[in-house]
Design a protein around this motif. Structure first.
Motif, PDB file in Angstrom:
ATOM      1  N   THR B 216       0.856  -1.192   0.000  1.00 28.95           N
ATOM      2  CA  THR B 216       0.000   0.000   0.000  1.00 28.95           C
ATOM      3  C   THR B 216       0.884   1.231   0.000  1.00 28.95           C
ATOM      4  O   THR B 216       1.540   1.539   0.986  1.00 28.95           O
ATOM      5  CB  THR B 216      -0.888   0.043   1.257  1.00 28.95           C
ATOM      6  OG1 THR B 216      -0.081  -0.274   2.386  1.00 28.95           O
ATOM      7  CG2 THR B 216      -2.026  -0.944   1.173  1.00 28.95           C
ATOM      8  N   LEU B 217       0.901   1.900  -1.109  1.00 28.31           N
ATOM      9  CA  LEU B 217       1.711   3.102  -1.221  1.00 28.31           C
ATOM     10  C   LEU B 217       0.854   4.306  -0.877  1.00 28.31           C
ATOM     11  O   LEU B 217      -0.368   4.260  -0.941  1.00 28.31           O
ATOM     12  CB  LEU B 217       2.237   3.228  -2.656  1.00 28.31           C
ATOM     13  CG  LEU B 217       3.143   2.072  -3.085  1.00 28.31           C
ATOM     14  CD1 LEU B 217       3.470   2.166  -4.561  1.00 28.31           C
ATOM     15  CD2 LEU B 217       4.418   2.058  -2.247  1.00 28.31           C
ATOM     16  N   ARG B 218       1.524   5.406  -0.532  1.00 31.09           N
ATOM     17  CA  ARG B 218       0.770   6.635  -0.299  1.00 31.09           C
ATOM     18  C   ARG B 218       0.078   7.020  -1.597  1.00 31.09           C
ATOM     19  O   ARG B 218       0.694   6.986  -2.662  1.00 31.09           O
ATOM     20  CB  ARG B 218       1.722   7.740   0.153  1.00 31.09           C
ATOM     21  CG  ARG B 218       2.172   7.575   1.584  1.00 31.09           C
ATOM     22  CD  ARG B 218       3.088   8.719   1.988  1.00 31.09           C
ATOM     23  NE  ARG B 218       3.336   8.693   3.424  1.00 31.09           N
ATOM     24  CZ  ARG B 218       4.139   7.828   4.032  1.00 31.09           C
ATOM     25  NH1 ARG B 218       4.770   6.923   3.317  1.00 31.09           N
ATOM     26  NH2 ARG B 218       4.313   7.868   5.330  1.00 31.09           N
ATOM     27  N   PRO B 219      -1.211   7.402  -1.526  1.00 27.31           N
ATOM     28  CA  PRO B 219      -1.973   7.632  -2.758  1.00 27.31           C
ATOM     29  C   PRO B 219      -1.586   8.927  -3.468  1.00 27.31           C
ATOM     30  O   PRO B 219      -1.589   9.994  -2.868  1.00 27.31           O
ATOM     31  CB  PRO B 219      -3.421   7.711  -2.254  1.00 27.31           C
ATOM     32  CG  PRO B 219      -3.307   8.136  -0.832  1.00 27.31           C
ATOM     33  CD  PRO B 219      -2.006   7.613  -0.307  1.00 27.31           C
ATOM     34  N   THR B 220      -1.255   8.816  -4.750  1.00 24.19           N
ATOM     35  CA  THR B 220      -0.867  10.010  -5.512  1.00 24.19           C
ATOM     36  C   THR B 220      -2.072  10.650  -6.193  1.00 24.19           C
ATOM     37  O   THR B 220      -2.001  11.780  -6.640  1.00 24.19           O
ATOM     38  CB  THR B 220       0.160   9.644  -6.599  1.00 24.19           C
ATOM     39  OG1 THR B 220      -0.378   8.583  -7.382  1.00 24.19           O
ATOM     40  CG2 THR B 220       1.464   9.204  -5.986  1.00 24.19           C
ATOM     41  N   VAL B 244       5.052  14.499   1.621  1.00 27.41           N
ATOM     42  CA  VAL B 244       3.766  14.519   0.922  1.00 27.41           C
ATOM     43  C   VAL B 244       3.002  13.264   1.343  1.00 27.41           C
ATOM     44  O   VAL B 244       3.460  12.151   1.106  1.00 27.41           O
ATOM     45  CB  VAL B 244       3.967  14.529  -0.606  1.00 27.41           C
ATOM     46  CG1 VAL B 244       2.622  14.715  -1.307  1.00 27.41           C
ATOM     47  CG2 VAL B 244       4.946  15.620  -1.010  1.00 27.41           C
ATOM     48  N   GLU B 245       1.856  13.432   2.009  1.00 31.55           N
ATOM     49  CA  GLU B 245       1.105  12.277   2.505  1.00 31.55           C
ATOM     50  C   GLU B 245       0.125  11.749   1.462  1.00 31.55           C
ATOM     51  O   GLU B 245      -0.224  10.573   1.473  1.00 31.55           O
ATOM     52  CB  GLU B 245       0.374  12.635   3.797  1.00 31.55           C
ATOM     53  CG  GLU B 245       1.317  12.981   4.953  1.00 31.55           C
ATOM     54  CD  GLU B 245       2.170  11.801   5.409  1.00 31.55           C
ATOM     55  OE1 GLU B 245       1.848  10.648   5.056  1.00 31.55           O
ATOM     56  OE2 GLU B 245       3.175  12.022   6.105  1.00 31.55           O
ATOM     57  N   SER B 246      -0.359  12.639   0.607  1.00 28.85           N
ATOM     58  CA  SER B 246      -1.198  12.194  -0.506  1.00 28.85           C
ATOM     59  C   SER B 246      -1.116  13.242  -1.606  1.00 28.85           C
ATOM     60  O   SER B 246      -0.734  14.386  -1.359  1.00 28.85           O
ATOM     61  CB  SER B 246      -2.650  11.985  -0.044  1.00 28.85           C
ATOM     62  OG  SER B 246      -3.158  13.166   0.538  1.00 28.85           O
ATOM     63  N   GLY B 247      -1.468  12.824  -2.812  1.00 28.27           N
ATOM     64  CA  GLY B 247      -1.517  13.750  -3.932  1.00 28.27           C
ATOM     65  C   GLY B 247      -0.168  14.083  -4.530  1.00 28.27           C
ATOM     66  O   GLY B 247       0.821  13.394  -4.268  1.00 28.27           O
ATOM     67  N   ARG B 248      -0.134  15.139  -5.305  1.00 28.03           N
ATOM     68  CA  ARG B 248       1.085  15.561  -5.992  1.00 28.03           C
ATOM     69  C   ARG B 248       1.021  17.067  -6.217  1.00 28.03           C
ATOM     70  O   ARG B 248      -0.051  17.669  -6.104  1.00 28.03           O
ATOM     71  CB  ARG B 248       1.210  14.828  -7.323  1.00 28.03           C
ATOM     72  CG  ARG B 248      -0.047  14.967  -8.191  1.00 28.03           C
ATOM     73  CD  ARG B 248       0.127  14.326  -9.558  1.00 28.03           C
ATOM     74  NE  ARG B 248      -0.041  12.877  -9.523  1.00 28.03           N
ATOM     75  CZ  ARG B 248       0.844  12.017 -10.032  1.00 28.03           C
ATOM     76  NH1 ARG B 248       1.934  12.442 -10.593  1.00 28.03           N
ATOM     77  NH2 ARG B 248       0.605  10.729  -9.974  1.00 28.03           N
ATOM     78  N   PHE B 249       2.162  17.658  -6.533  1.00 25.71           N
ATOM     79  CA  PHE B 249       2.162  19.093  -6.857  1.00 25.71           C
ATOM     80  C   PHE B 249       3.274  19.404  -7.828  1.00 25.71           C
ATOM     81  O   PHE B 249       4.190  18.596  -8.023  1.00 25.71           O
ATOM     82  CB  PHE B 249       2.282  19.957  -5.591  1.00 25.71           C
ATOM     83  CG  PHE B 249       3.582  19.812  -4.843  1.00 25.71           C
ATOM     84  CD1 PHE B 249       4.726  20.483  -5.259  1.00 25.71           C
ATOM     85  CD2 PHE B 249       3.668  19.000  -3.712  1.00 25.71           C
ATOM     86  CE1 PHE B 249       5.926  20.357  -4.568  1.00 25.71           C
ATOM     87  CE2 PHE B 249       4.859  18.870  -3.016  1.00 25.71           C
ATOM     88  CZ  PHE B 249       5.993  19.546  -3.452  1.00 25.71           C
ATOM     89  N   SER B 250       3.183  20.586  -8.446  1.00 31.44           N
ATOM     90  CA  SER B 250       4.198  21.050  -9.382  1.00 31.44           C
ATOM     91  C   SER B 250       4.640  22.440  -8.973  1.00 31.44           C
ATOM     92  O   SER B 250       3.879  23.179  -8.335  1.00 31.44           O
ATOM     93  CB  SER B 250       3.622  21.143 -10.803  1.00 31.44           C
ATOM     94  OG  SER B 250       3.023  19.938 -11.165  1.00 31.44           O
TER      95      SER B 250
END
Lengths: 264, 626
Positions: B216-220, B244-250
């Protein structure tokens, strides 16, 4: 993210927690492969700068290659370096077996260093896969005022919430590499090109797999002269990493006693 | 990149009731997969011989001498092995009730779980509690292993019976295990090798079951949650760090920090010794970023994108498991740890306490050690958090007493509004919010308005007693409250004042002004001074601008003299105190106090209750709870 990225990220998180939560932190640098990785991870966590005192608790019995390595990289990595000497053998518990007494000098040396400088956190590069007693450790492990480990009643630790607030007089051991294995360490050294002491590579059919004091550390038979060869060798072997470390096996509970008393 | 380095790793915890064979399973698993370190088998044999006992696999993980001597696993341990498919970390968790904290420590980091049930003894208390806790810990991949099948003659109907019972139990939790495997761990049946003694079973072996699970990876792909771990200024960069616990950013994304509601754009992603400059980051990474504006941001804030921010609230429900020695009680305050945030919370209510055996629940006034319960927690400060079912990592928390972690829990916001709107001044210019905190925002955060409870009455009427008791009780209920004590004020702020009539008037004037500042800051200030003159009290009333509550603590002079708690009346009668209120100086009773408490008629408890009722009616804002 691959496996090494995940290991690195968790260690960086722990180092940053230690920096935020604890006042006076000593990062133990034993000059071995694991603590080199740890210094490297600290440089990652803090963008090239190591904001901890980096200390070598010197038994005076290390290999000359290790001292040369230390002097070079303390400077090259711009470390806030501290060297402290261990007390003589006579000050150790005489009921311990011989090699364990040698290791106990380090415990005493560490205890004296903590008292002298008032450290409240000590970062050590131990791993769960090294030794069965270490497999029971926490990332943040509270220690009594003399450094003892109450392993029968360890605090809970989950979801990256660590017990970081301690009563005065006690200190925390922090173990950022707890979740790494020996092979992980070598793969990371390979990927990041982290320098290590030459003794890890085979010469005349022998190499050191784990580095300690000269008189209680034995080399193993090996022809591995590169990191890739070391990794291949470790993938195949079932011999334990610390087989060359005499202190672990003199009696059934030798290592447990050492650790309960404050050994890393 | 070396292909070996990207081998997948699965973290598996082994749980179940004490003596159902967890450590034996691990030992045998290592033996059968050829993972035992050299010399380990011989070392275990020697340990067993020394104790005059048959070979014991459990000694592989039970590395403490005391564990081996008592034949019981105390603490969780981790050990590595591999199948053809991938690497495994095996986490052994103790099954003894006393070591639940260690079981949770081990299980909390697992991707999957193996839950053992003894075929002979069947489902026991810890079999149920562990199933319950796995669900609470968010471990979704579970194989139930019915062990010691050799002791029930490999009986298919016994296996079926346990399976039916346990499925029925887990149904109540909304959990469905992936597999039930009949097993003899000691002999290795259905562990790595398929048993020849249970031809009736066609499901997977234990290692086949393990190989079918996923890490189970942290959800992106969920909303971005980047909790601020620290802010560094080692050089000219001001770097905000966190994982980063979830998601992504730029780079260039606008971030909203909660609960401060500040926004800024990401100027760069910083790193050391990494090839090239990263422009994106995703869940799982420990990162450092710089912003396009120098915001004052502290550890504990959660960065998100503006459109899918976490909820803001000062009250929430948690389903908790309690590990403290002392029970959890209503009114107790603990340190909440949610991601990197740490903030005090008070237990406002215990909604229900679960019985893990029967899955029934009942109301309770306390949660005992190892209990599971739904509790309402109120914070003094605004919190940013998420619904635990939707965003696990920002929707779970721990409670600590300042030194030790006492509980873990999962957030449920069912029935609670997002308070973000109440806090945000509707304005075109968002940046002004930082500099203007409206009164309503303070009240919303505190759960009550600011106010001055001005106790007046003769010496001995009971002002101090009531003030201290009311302060204690209001504090327990989550109010920001403080008693302005006469002696304390005279030691500091009013150290230059004596007891002349002018100095007394000035003393009261200053206390009135200070109490008004407290009220303005959103707190409840309680004062307990004789304050005999109506004019002095009127001035204090005006200073507090509508937040003044005069409470007349009434008792006649005879009663007070009889009580005489400080011996002052005696001294005054002897002429040792000049101008003693009620004897030689006047006391002007209030003509229109907000509340009168007659301490001749009411005992202390009833008096306190009357004042608390007044506060709940007039100063508390309508609770969001219920």
């Amino acid at each position: 993210m691959d496996h090494l990225d995940q290991l690195e990220s968790q260690s960086v998180y722990i180092l940053r927690e230690a920096f935020n939560r604890i006042d006076k932190v000593l990062l133990l640098w034993s000059l071995g492969k694991d603590s080199n990785v740890m210094v490297w991870l600290a440089r990652k966590a803090f963008f090239g700068h190591v904001p901890f005192v980096v200390g070598h608790i010197d038994t005076g019995r290390k290999f000359p290659e290790m001292y040369a390595f230390r002097d070079r990289y303390a400077k090259e990595w711009n470390l806030n370096f501290l060297k402290e000497d261990c007390p003589p053998m006579e000050e150790t518990d005489p009921t311990l077996p011989r090699a364990a007494r040698s290791a106990a000098r380090k415990t005493l040396g560490l205890r004296n260093t903590i008292a002298k400088h008032g450290f409240t956190g000590v970062i050590a590069g131990i791993r769960r896969d090294e030794e069965a007693v270490r497999a029971k450790e926490r990332y943040f492990s509270p220690r009594g005022d003399a450094g003892q480990w109450d392993f029968r009643d360890q605090p809970p630790e989950f979801w990256d919430h660590f017990n970081t607030d301690l009563p005065p007089g006690t200190h925390l051991r922090i173990h950022p590499l707890l979740h790494w294995t020996e092979v992980d360490i070598w793969r990371y050294i390979e990927r990041e090109r982290i320098p290590v002491v030459d003794l890890y590579f085979a010469r005349n059919g022998k190499r050191y797999r784990s580095l300690g004091d000269q008189d209680i550390t034995n080399p193993m038979a090996s022809n591995a002269t590169t990191i890739a060869e070391i990794i291949a060798e470790l993938e195949a072997t079932r011999a334990p990493e610390r087989a060359g470390r005499a202190m672990d096996r003199e009696t059934e509970d030798a290592f447990e006693r050492l650790r309960a008393d404050g050994y890393m | 990149m070396n292909a070996q380095a990207v081998r997948e790793q699965l973290r598996t915890v082994i749980v179940g009731h004490v003596d159902h064979g967890k450590s034996t399973l691990v030992g045998r698993l290592f033996h059968d997969t050829g993972s035992l370190p050299e010399g380990k088998l011989e070392a275990i044999k020697a340990m067993c011989e020394r104790r005059g006992m048959p070979f014991e696999w459990a000694f592989l993980m039970d590395s403490f001498q005391s564990e081996r001597d008592q034949g019981i696993t105390i603490d969780t341990a981790q050990i590595w092995f591999k199948t053809k498919k991938r690497d495994y970390v095996i986490i052994d968790a103790p099954g003894h009730r006393e070591f639940i904290k260690n079981m949770i420590t081990g299980a909390s980091s697992a991707d999957a779980a193996l839950l053992l049930i003894d075929a002979g003894h069947g489902i026991q208390q810890q079999s149920r509690l562990h199933g319950f806790l796995l669900n609470l810990l968010g471990i979704k991949q579970v194989a139930v292993l019915v062990n010691k099948m050799d002791l029930v003659g490999f009986d298919a109907s016994r296996f079926g019976e346990i399976r039916e019972q346990y499925i029925r139990y887990l149904d109540g939790l909304g959990v469905r295990p992936d597999y039930f495997v009949p097993l003899s761990a000691r002999d290795g049946d259905n562990l790595v090798n398929r048993s020849t003694r249970m031809g009736w079973y066609s499901g997977p072996t234990v290692t086949e079951a393990l190989d079918s699970f996923h890490p189970t990876l942290r959800p992106t792909d969920l909303p971005l949650r980047l909790p601020v771990q620290d802010v560094y200024k080692f050089d000219d960069r001001r770097i905000i760090v966190g994982r980063v616990e979830s998601g992504r950013f730029s780079v260039g994304d606008q971030l909203l920090f909660s609960p401060s509601n500040k926004t800024a754009r990401i100027a760069s992603i910083e790193s050391w010794h990494r090839p090239g400059k990263a422009v994106v980051a995703q869940a799982g990474q420990s990162v450092g970023i710089t912003l396009d504006e120098q915001l004052f941001i502290e550890r504990g804030e959660i960065a998100s994108h503006v459109q899918d921010a976490p909820r803001e609230t000062s009250v929430f429900r948690g389903r908790i498991f309690w590990l403290g020695q002392e029970p959890l009680r209503v009114g107790n305050t603990y340190q909440l740890k949610l991601l990197t945030r740490s903030s005090p919370v008070t237990v406002q209510k215990i909604e229900r306490v679960f019985d893990a055996d029967s899955l029934t629940d009942r109301p309770g006034v306390e949660v005992p050690r190892h209990g599971v319960a739904d509790v309402i927690l109120r914070s003094h400060a605004m919190l940013a958090l998420d619904e635990g079912r939707t965003l696990a990592r920002s929707g779970r928390f721990a409670l600590s007493d300042g030194h030790n972690i006492l509980a873990g829990g999962v957030v449920s916001m069912e029935g609670y509004p997002d308070q973000r709107d109440a806090l945000t001044v509707k304005s075109q210019n968002l940046r002004r919010v930082e500099h203007r905190v409206p009164e309503a925002a303070r009240s919303a955060r505190n759960g009550h308005r600011g106010g001055v409870l001005w106790f007046t009455g003769l010496s001995g009427a009971g002002k101090s007693t009531l003030a201290m008791a009311v302060e204690q009780e209001l504090f327990a209920r989550g109010y920001h409250v403080y008693v302005l004590d006469g002696d304390n004020v005279r030691h500091g702020l009013n150290a230059n004042l004596g007891f002349s009539p002018d100095d007394r008037a000035e003393n009261i004037r200053r206390i009135g002004e200070v109490a008004a500042l407290f009220a303005d800051a959103g707190m409840i200030a309680i004062t307990a001074f004789i304050s005999p003159y109506r004019s002095d009290r009127q001035r204090a009333r005006e200073a507090a601008k509508g937040a003044f509550h005069e409470i007349y603590v009434e008792a006649d002079i005879e009663t007070c003299e009889q009580r005489d708690p400080k011996g002052l009346y005696k001294k005054a009668r002897r002429g040792e105190i000049a101008e003693f209120t009620g004897l030689t100086a006047p006391y002007e009773a209030p003509d229109a106090a907000e509340l009168t408490v007659d301490t001749r008629d009411l005992d202390v408890e009833k008096s306190i209750k009357r004042i608390l009722d007044y506060v709940e009616r007039h100063i508390a804002i309508a609770s969001q709870v219920r």
